[in-house]
Design a protein around this motif. Sequence first.
Motif, PDB file in Angstrom:
ATOM      1  N   MET A 195      -5.249  -6.454   2.902  1.00 35.52           N
ATOM      2  CA  MET A 195      -4.355  -7.572   3.207  1.00 35.52           C
ATOM      3  C   MET A 195      -3.907  -7.521   4.665  1.00 35.52           C
ATOM      4  SD  MET A 195      -1.908  -8.313  -0.092  1.00 35.52           S
ATOM      5  CE  MET A 195      -1.078  -6.729  -0.014  1.00 35.52           C
ATOM      6  N   ALA A 199      -4.587 -10.196   7.703  1.00 33.46           N
ATOM      7  CA  ALA A 199      -3.461 -10.797   8.425  1.00 33.46           C
ATOM      8  C   ALA A 199      -3.475 -10.445   9.905  1.00 33.46           C
ATOM      9  CB  ALA A 199      -2.144 -10.348   7.799  1.00 33.46           C
ATOM     10  N   SER A 206       0.104  -0.422   8.154  1.00 32.33           N
ATOM     11  CA  SER A 206       0.657  -1.147   7.004  1.00 32.33           C
ATOM     12  C   SER A 206       0.657  -0.286   5.759  1.00 32.33           C
ATOM     13  CB  SER A 206      -0.139  -2.430   6.768  1.00 32.33           C
ATOM     14  OG  SER A 206       0.021  -3.327   7.848  1.00 32.33           O
TER      15      SER A 206
END
Length: 223
Positions: A195, A199, A206
């Motif tokens: 993800m 992004a 992350s």
Amino acid sequence: MDQTPAHDVHNPALLEFIPTNSKKIIEIGCSSGALAREFKTLSPDCDYLGVEIDAGYADLAKRYCDRSIVLNLEAATEDFWTEQSDRDCWIFGDVLEHFRDPWAILQRIRKVIPHSGCVVACIPNAQHWSLQAKLSIGDFRYEDMGLLDKTHLRWFTRQTLIEMFDQTGFQIENGRPLIYEEKNRDLFLPIIELMAKAAGADPQVSASDALPMQYVIRAIPKQ
């Protein structure tokens, strides 16, 4: 709404971040006074003021605090801020997220805190992998305590809590992520990395930021 249940267990990581040479401490949301109990064993001469929005908890805290008062800090008068302007350590143990406007609280503290003072805080991590997993299936249900405590009004990640302190006149001089062994965590981290990559963010950063349940920090006034 009922407050988070009181208990007699202190946060040892939070205790480690309180300067042992603090002379006048104020703990907002002191609950049963467990943290005061532990700190007073290290520094018995410290003047320790506990502040609670719940009268029952404030009464419990009297066992360990030099004094405890019942107060909603967001409704504090100018006299209160003047009286507490010599407090050299303000403590928020999983409390800032319960305020409507924690930015305003920190700005107000910045105006009165001594140059040598500090703010010590423990803040839940809204980027925790379990919240991301729950959000992905629409399972966002408030609970009596924990990350989805029903009394939480604000949510922070590592990035946004750093920004909050910076925007309110503080700099974080020390910080520590609180990471625990958790079942099924490793199933979700690769998905979080994907993800992040989609992004345009760093996947490893992350995934790392998805590990802490909370962050403990100590911030000092920017000079």
